[in-house]
Enzyme design. Structure first.
Site, mmCIF file in Angstrom:
data_model
loop_
_atom_site.group_PDB
_atom_site.id
_atom_site.type_symbol
_atom_site.label_atom_id
_atom_site.label_comp_id
_atom_site.label_asym_id
_atom_site.label_seq_id
_atom_site.Cartn_x
_atom_site.Cartn_y
_atom_site.Cartn_z
ATOM 1 N N GLU A 1 0.847 -1.183 0.000
ATOM 2 C CA GLU A 1 0.000 0.000 0.000
ATOM 3 C C GLU A 1 0.883 1.232 0.000
ATOM 4 O O GLU A 1 2.099 1.141 0.169
ATOM 5 C CB GLU A 1 -0.950 -0.017 1.208
ATOM 6 C CG GLU A 1 -1.980 -1.141 1.144
ATOM 7 C CD GLU A 1 -2.826 -1.262 2.403
ATOM 8 O OE1 GLU A 1 -2.585 -0.479 3.351
ATOM 9 O OE2 GLU A 1 -3.711 -2.122 2.456
ATOM 10 N N HIS B 1 -6.850 1.742 6.738
ATOM 11 C CA HIS B 1 -5.744 1.320 7.588
ATOM 12 C C HIS B 1 -5.031 2.540 8.148
ATOM 13 O O HIS B 1 -4.814 3.520 7.446
ATOM 14 C CB HIS B 1 -4.708 0.520 6.780
ATOM 15 C CG HIS B 1 -5.216 -0.802 6.306
ATOM 16 N ND1 HIS B 1 -4.644 -1.461 5.251
ATOM 17 C CD2 HIS B 1 -6.229 -1.579 6.726
ATOM 18 C CE1 HIS B 1 -5.289 -2.593 5.045
ATOM 19 N NE2 HIS B 1 -6.254 -2.686 5.933
#
Length: 689
Positions: free
Chosen positions: A609, A648
């Site tokens: 990510e 997240h």
């Protein structure tokens, strides 16, 4: 949670840090503060640069204050309309300084930054004017570090004790409330020789607020849009973007990948909305209402990969939320994984106009294209960084060392008697995993699902061999549960729990440095050795034994990748979700070291990510070690706006870090074979097997 200046100063005052008096006004409020003129009128926004934007005004008279307030409430600063203004007395001072404390991801410590000049962008200051001290999360700030900062700033001797008290109080405030940032800019020396925090900026770890709800006293709804406030109340993760396709997904990783797919296909995403595991009818109703009420949204894309969350449950919740009525805007639904067939069938039977049902991303994209009409072409151009390493099979390895987890791994469940512990214990048993014990303090001697329950991990380990523990306890207790398992000598600890404050987890991980225990997570889906054992919440039916290791920061991206590999006839040796938080135990690099000489593994897939440096650090290891296995890399969130936290806690592209291009280029230069689209993964991997 970011605090405005007014609430930052409220928190500072509670902590014993000197701040000016001040009152807060909204539009239409009469200025009548309990202190004399002249006043400073300060717009309360969460973005920076308000001074340059005219967001700070002076008033010498009441009439001038009223006039300036009218002007301030018409301002928008970096897209945020001014809804609140703080009034405080104009301060007289002789010097401006800079002081901040940040919990830093890279150094895994608190970073204290002190600058001889304040009231300016700290990045613009000459390096020699700044002093940076690192404080360990456990030991805290040492007296000599306070002295270093004091003398670096060149403060007069009579301020030694006041400065020591101020910095100590600021650091204690960070510890007590789990602050991610506490900044005073400027910290001034007043004309009467005192210290005063003339401005303040604070960010509180959102997970701490879940543990200590009293911190909600600093939350200010005025800074959020109506959609953001409604999402917050419903427990959804929502961020407004600038497109026209409403996006609803389960899991931050898949949400980021879906956002990229839309943006690169000329179907600009209007938002990022992560349902997580909360797909009940009320959450679905709120999510749909938010997207339907948004005038920018012309169509909605619901992209669900059912893992533990069943697509059938999502379909039921959708129909309940729609009340059997045709949706107000067309909805394209793509279901895959757990319950997808039943979910699509349920929606098909409802026969509602405006629902477009798709079994895969290709057909979903085609359906969205048809609905697009004459809307503008794509603003985002595909970001393609060519790989530089040749695409070759694994080179011969000098030794043969299997992945260090026994095939007959014996598993302990911490929190077995809870709802989630029991659910996933049963699912692990159905996969064939050997769950041999559980721990719930106070329930020792009982039995759940045929598994004996102990009061402590120590008692369980004393009674039987245990190779791994999996943790299903609340965020406030999870770091201690990790330490308890490690203290009992368990070799692997998988922490599924999310909602753990960053500082709490970092402290636990720092205490385990040098320990033989390997921690996976937190906020992770766990670990699967295909055909052998599952320690986690991943859906077991998508895995098949084979030669590819899959390591990911996202559960849903893991499912997407593994599903594609399996359907292409490519099996997996070991799959691990390392977790999406900034501070996790086992890294991509650690895992690649463990499979480097594994005879079952012939290729590695890394699903990363945008935030952090985990992928770059792995690339450095690959380059320096001469890593023999081909490594494929996919990064989700390429089209995310800088500075946004998307789901997240770790999924944030830091400003000033060089951007996503720098990350991708570093990966390419280190030997990664970059994958630009999830659909490319299976074909690329097949070339090296």
């Amino acid at each position: 949670m970011k605090l405005n200046e007014h609430n930052s100063k409220r928190l500072f005052k509670e902590a014993g840090i000197p701040v000016p008096r001040g009152t807060l006004l909204g539009p239409g409020d009469e200025p009548a503060p309990p202190f004399a003129l002249p006043w400073v009128l300060k717009s309360q926004v969460l973005s920076g640069g308000r001074g340059k934007a005219g967001g700070i005004r002076m008033a010498d008279t009441l009439e001038q204050a009223e006039s300036e307030l009218t002007k301030l409430f018409t301002l928008a600063i970096k897209g945020e309309k001014v809804q609140l203004v703080r009034i405080e007395p104009k301060a007289a001072y002789t010097r401006e300084l800079y002081l901040s404390i940040t919990l830093d991801r890279q150094s895994r410590s608190f970073v204290i930054t002190a600058g001889r000049f304040g009231g300016v962008d700290i990045e613009a200051c000459a390096p020699e004017t700044l002093l940076i001290e690192h404080a360990a999360p456990d030991t805290g700030l040492a007296p000599f570090q306070i002295r270093n900062i004091f003398f670096h700033l060149g403060l007069p001797k009579e301020l030694s004790k006041p400065f020591h008290a101020l910095l100590t109080n600021l650091f204690d405030c960070c510890l007590r409330h789990r602050l991610l940032l506490a900044e005073i800019n400027p910290l001034v020396i007043t004309t009467d020789g005192g210290l005063l925090a003339l401005d303040g900026k604070v960010e509180i770890d959102g997970h701490r607020i879940g543990i200590d709800p009293s911190l909600n006293r600093f939350f200010e709804a005025a800074h959020l849009s109506d959609e953001e406030n409604r999402s917050r109340e419903a427990g959804l993760s929502y961020h407004k973007l600038d497109g026209y396709v409403g996006l609803m997904v389960n899991g931050a990783g898949l949400a980021m990948a879906s956002m990229d797919i839309l943006n690169y296909s000329g179907l600009e995403a209007a938002n990022f909305l992560d349902l997580g595991g909360g797909a009940d009818s009320e959450a679905m109703r709120t999510a749909l209402d938010i997207l339907f009420d948004d005038s920018r949204v012309g169509m909605v894309f619901i992209n669900i990969f059912g893992g533990i969350l069943s697509c059938h449950k999502v379909a039921r919740s959708m129909l309940e939320a729609l009340d059997g009525q045709e949706p107000r805007k067309p909805i394209v639904v793509r279901f895959a994984g757990n319950g997808s067939v039943q979910g699509l069938e349920l929606l098909n039977q409802a026969a509602l106009n405006g629902l477009h049902l798709c079994p895969d991303l290709t057909s979903a994209r085609a359906a969205l294209e048809k609905l697009k009409g004459d809307r503008p072409e794509a603003r985002h151009k595909p970001l393609i960084v060519p790989s530089t390493a040749p695409l070759l099979p694994a080179r011969p390895r000098q030794t043969s060392t299997p992945f260090p987890l026994p095939d007959d791994c014996r598993i302990l469940v911490q929190g077995l008697t809870g709802k989630q512990g029991q659910l996933h214990c049963r699912l692990m048993q159905e996969y064939g995993s050997k769950v041999v014990a559980g721990v719930t303090p106070g329930k020792g001697g009982s039995e759940v699902l045929g598994v004996p329950v102990f009061d402590t991990v120590r008692e369980a380990v004393k009674a039987m061999r245990i190779d791994a523990s999996i943790i299903f306890v609340p965020g406030a207790m999870a770091p201690d549960a990790v330490l308890e398992a490690a203290a009992a000598g368990i070799g692997w600890v998988v922490c599924i729990t999310d909602g753990i404050p960053q500082l709490d987890m970092l402290r636990a991980l720092e205490r385990l440095k040098g320990s033989p225990t390997r921690v996976i997570g937190p906020n992770c889906p766990g670990l699967v050795m295909a055909g052998k054992t599952k320690i986690g919440i991943m859906p077991g039916d998508i895995f098949t034994p084979g030669p590819v290791a899959v390591f990911s920061r996202s559960g849903t991206l893991t499912y997407e990748c593994v599903d594609r590999l399996t359907k292409a006839g490519i099996g997996q040796s070991v799959c691990v979700g390392i977790g999406g938080d900034p501070f996790v135990g086992t890294s991509f690099t650690d895992l690649c070291k463990l499979v480097r000489h594994d005879p079952q593994t012939r290729a590695v897939v890394i699903l990363g990510e945008i935030g952090g440096k985990a992928e770059e650090e792995l690339g450095q290891y690959m380059r320096e070690s001469g890593f023999e296995l081909p490594v494929f890399g996919f990064i989700a969130g390429r089209t995310a706006p800088p500075g946004k936290r998307l789901g997240h806690a770790g999924a944030i592209l830091e400003k000033g870090a060089g951007g996503i291009e720098v990350k991708l280029q570093a990966m390419a230069d280190s030997g990664f074979h970059l994958i630009d689209d999830l659909d490319q993964i299976a074909g690329a991997v097949a070339q090296v097997l």
